[in-house]
Design a protein around this motif. Structure first.
Motif: not given
Lengths: 192, 192
Positions: A112-118, A122-123, B174-177
């Motif tokens: 659901e998240l936007r990639a911009s929600d850093e 990270k979490l 969430t990853t680019s690995d």
DNA sequence: AGAGTATTTGACCTTGAGGTACAAAATTCA
DNA sequence: TGAATTTTGTACCTCAAGGTCAAATACTCT
């Protein structure tokens, strides 16, 4: 000093995580959040700053709990394949027992998240890595115990089990076919 | 007769699918949809009835396209493992090349959707089944060709590849690995 | 040209999201 | 008791989502 809090912030974060899991981030309104915590909307903002801040705290708590649960299963003194099967079966059964198929907050949020929600990305990244790491270590141990062939790449196996697990939790959102899901689990366990 | 349409409904549905894929269902407003199609909001409602109806049409078109692409890869006359690797690598690379990690409309929708949205759930269920079926048939053929051991369950393998594929498309958010993702693909291919 | 039909558009409507402000309430400390 | 401090909850704000509508426009047929 000052007026005492009407609610336990720890419990509130936990409850919020559940609300976010069930309804998703976008579909959870501050008002419904406040209602589910039994407090006024103003108190919620006073205590947590914003919906997003509360969400991040909820997500963090959720990932901690999830990781602990994973470790609990993988620390059992049983054959590795039994433990992996228990893991996958547990998630699938839990999801099947929920008519709304809410699933896992981490998976749901990753999508659901936007990639911009850093901060959230990270979490989630850390959570996925931690999960992989637990599986990885378990597979290494299983190799030493002779349960898994020494020529397999334990990290790759961990990744495969993890991605299958995630995929299963997505598939189960649209199907209730236990045979099909069960055979996927069989194949995943057999792949170890 | 009557005033001619300013836009091609087919193209519009296609464009809408892309907008939904990029921004998600909830985060796509009727206004932005109309803007992306280059028409007024009123026209959009006149042509498609509601945001949700347009979404369903978009989703259906998307699944059709996706299935055709999948068949194209699986129909190539190469070793089965090469084809599966190409499939997985293709998705992962496509996702990695997008800084926003928008991913796949089907996967995204399966997660974002409410279980109560029956028409969408049905569409997704059919799409997942169709995908599994294509893989299933390819594995059966590969068994006949001696590429896969005869004692493996081709349907279970199809499910495993499918769920890994879905899981990969979530993980890549969430990853680019590339190493990590690549080794998961290795493990998936090796599991066949 | 005029009737008939279909499409277009911007203005408008209602509802609720996300958040702020502030006075009242509940506590501790002196 | 009163001062200081913190939390509470309602009222309120702004903005946009999702959708409707009427009038204008563009076409075909006769």
């Amino acid at each position: 000093m000052g007026r005492p809090k009407k609610f336990d912030p720890e419990k509130a974060v936990e409850q919020a995580a559940e609300t976010f899991r069930v309804h998703g981030y976008a579909e959870t309104s501050p008002q419904s959040l406040a209602d589910s915590l039994g407090i006024g909307k103003g108190s919620l903002y006073h205590a947590f700053g914003s919906k997003h801040e509360l969400f991040l705290k909820s997500l963090e708590r959720y990932t901690d709990t999830q990781l602990a649960d994973l470790k609990a299963v993988m620390d059992e003194g049983r054959p590795i394949r039994e433990r992996v099967r228990e893991l996958l079966t547990g998630f699938v059964e839990a999801d099947l027992n929920d008519p709304d198929r809410c699933g896992c907050l981490v998976v749901n949020t990753a999508v659901e998240l936007r990639a911009s929600d850093e901060p959230a990305v990270k979490l989630l990244g850390r959570s996925f890595e931690a999960t992989e790491s637990v599986l990885h270590l378990a597979f290494i141990a299983a190799q030493h115990a002779g349960e898994i062939d020494a020529d397999r790449d334990p990290k790759a196996l961990a990744g495969l089990v993890q991605s299958s697990m995630i995929g299963l939790r997505v598939l189960v959102k649209t199907t209730s076919d236990r045979d099909r899901l069960g055979s996927i689990i069989d194949a995943a366990v057999a792949a170890i």
